[in-house]
Motif scaffolding. Structure first.
Motif, mmCIF file in Angstrom:
data_model
loop_
_atom_site.group_PDB
_atom_site.id
_atom_site.type_symbol
_atom_site.label_atom_id
_atom_site.label_comp_id
_atom_site.label_asym_id
_atom_site.label_seq_id
_atom_site.Cartn_x
_atom_site.Cartn_y
_atom_site.Cartn_z
ATOM 1 N N ALA A 10 0.802 -1.224 0.000
ATOM 2 C CA ALA A 10 0.000 0.000 0.000
ATOM 3 C C ALA A 10 0.836 1.275 0.000
ATOM 4 O O ALA A 10 0.575 2.187 -0.799
ATOM 5 N N PRO A 11 1.872 1.394 0.855
ATOM 6 C CA PRO A 11 2.671 2.625 0.828
ATOM 7 C C PRO A 11 3.381 2.846 -0.498
ATOM 8 O O PRO A 11 3.475 3.980 -0.982
ATOM 9 N N LEU A 14 0.892 4.115 -2.938
ATOM 10 C CA LEU A 14 0.565 5.511 -2.651
ATOM 11 C C LEU A 14 1.654 6.444 -3.153
ATOM 12 O O LEU A 14 1.371 7.508 -3.729
ATOM 13 N N LEU A 18 1.189 9.383 -5.943
ATOM 14 C CA LEU A 18 1.530 10.775 -5.671
ATOM 15 C C LEU A 18 2.538 11.314 -6.681
ATOM 16 O O LEU A 18 2.437 12.463 -7.122
#
Length: 314
Positions: A10-11, A14, A18
């Motif tokens: 998930a990170p 993300l 971004l």
């Protein structure tokens, strides 16, 4: 187990989102997306390297090389940050100088044991340490960091000197222990004498606290000043802007303390701070000129005159 895989991915997803948004969002919004992506990346890499540091510290202590723990983890953080974000620091050999037969630059980094002191700008100084940290050196840190997951365990295992700033007695005891370790194990220490981050956008030093200098005098080891150029063109915490870049760091010649006593500390602080301020102005001018955004080198030669001139420009 699949939920662990999704949680770990998930990170990364993300960050990729971004970074993609930063390419299409206009102006300020794009800068904000880049800043958040950078912050998440740096945090994840710090946790990863600290976790590696716990294992590395246990192994190195077991074979008698515990003093190398922070050096090896620092280098891991240096290269992972460089590859992931394009931000790094380098020791500027061109700015090296000689004083009393002692040279600066990488030669000064080999001084052991020593108290290394450096200017403190932002949270990114952790990366600066990773890039220039010499072997057999450890940092000082506020005692509350001891309880930070991963980072605290690594720091505890790697000879970090924890300081409780609210308790003068325990702080003095920590420095007494550090002085003994420096003499017995030839372990160096890195301290930010300003005590807090300046978040400066021009060449500025806050007032120096005396703890590092008392420690150097008590252990009778040299002070080695480390000066990092102002890097607000790479990371501006106030405006939340970050860009890839290389920041220059100068290591000044060692300042000897042999024979000095507590009565000499004030003069030692002033001498060190003056040398660092002069180099900070020079280095920030040179580094800024490379980036095309440097301010002219002040005509004033004294530290106070330089500060007055910088205040007038702002």
């Amino acid at each position: 187990m699949s939920w662990l895989l999704y949680l770990s991915a998930a990170p990364v997803a993300l960050i990729m989102l971004l970074r993609a948004l930063s390419l299409v969002l206009p102006g300020r919004l794009g800068q904000q997306a880049t800043f958040v992506a950078f912050s998440i990346t740096a945090f994840l890499l710090l946790v990863t390297c600290a976790s590696y540091g716990v294992v590395a510290s246990l192994f190195l202590r077991a074979i008698g090389y515990g003093g190398l723990s922070q050096w090896t983890v620092g280098r891991a953080f240096k290269w992972t940050m460089w590859l992931s974000t394009g931000v790094t620091f380098r020791v500027d050999e061109a700015g090296g100088r000689e004083e009393g037969g002692r040279r600066g630059g990488k030669e000064a980094l080999e001084t052991r044991p020593a108290v290394f002191v450096g200017n403190h700008q932002t949270e990114l100084d952790v990366l600066m340490l990773g890039c220039m940290f010499p072997p057999y050196c450890s940092v000082t840190a506020k005692s509350s960091l001891k309880y930070t997951p991963f980072l605290g365990q690594f720091m505890s295992l790697s000879k970090t000197v924890f300081i409780d700033r609210a308790n003068r007695a325990t702080a003095r005891a920590a420095f007494d222990g550090a002085a003994a370790t420096m003499r017995n194990d030839r372990q160096s220490v890195f301290i930010f004498p300003e005590g807090t981050r300046s978040y400066a956008t021009d060449p500025t030093l806050l007032a120096f606290k005396k703890g590092a200098f008392h420690l150097a005098v008590q252990a009778q080891v040299p002070i080695v000043p480390v000066v990092t150029a102002n890097y607000s063109h790479v990371l501006d915490m106030k405006r939340k802007i970050v860009r890839p870049g290389v920041v220059d760091v100068t290591v000044l010649p060692a300042i000897l303390t042999k024979g000095l006593t507590a009565a000499d500390v004030d003069g030692l602080v002033e001498r060190t701070r003056n040398a660092m301020m002069d180099e900070l102005v020079r280095l920030s001018h040179v580094s800024g000129a490379k980036e095309g955004n440097g301010v002219p080198l002040p005509k004033a030669s004294g530290v106070e005159e330089v500060r007055k001139e910088l205040r007038q420009r702002n």
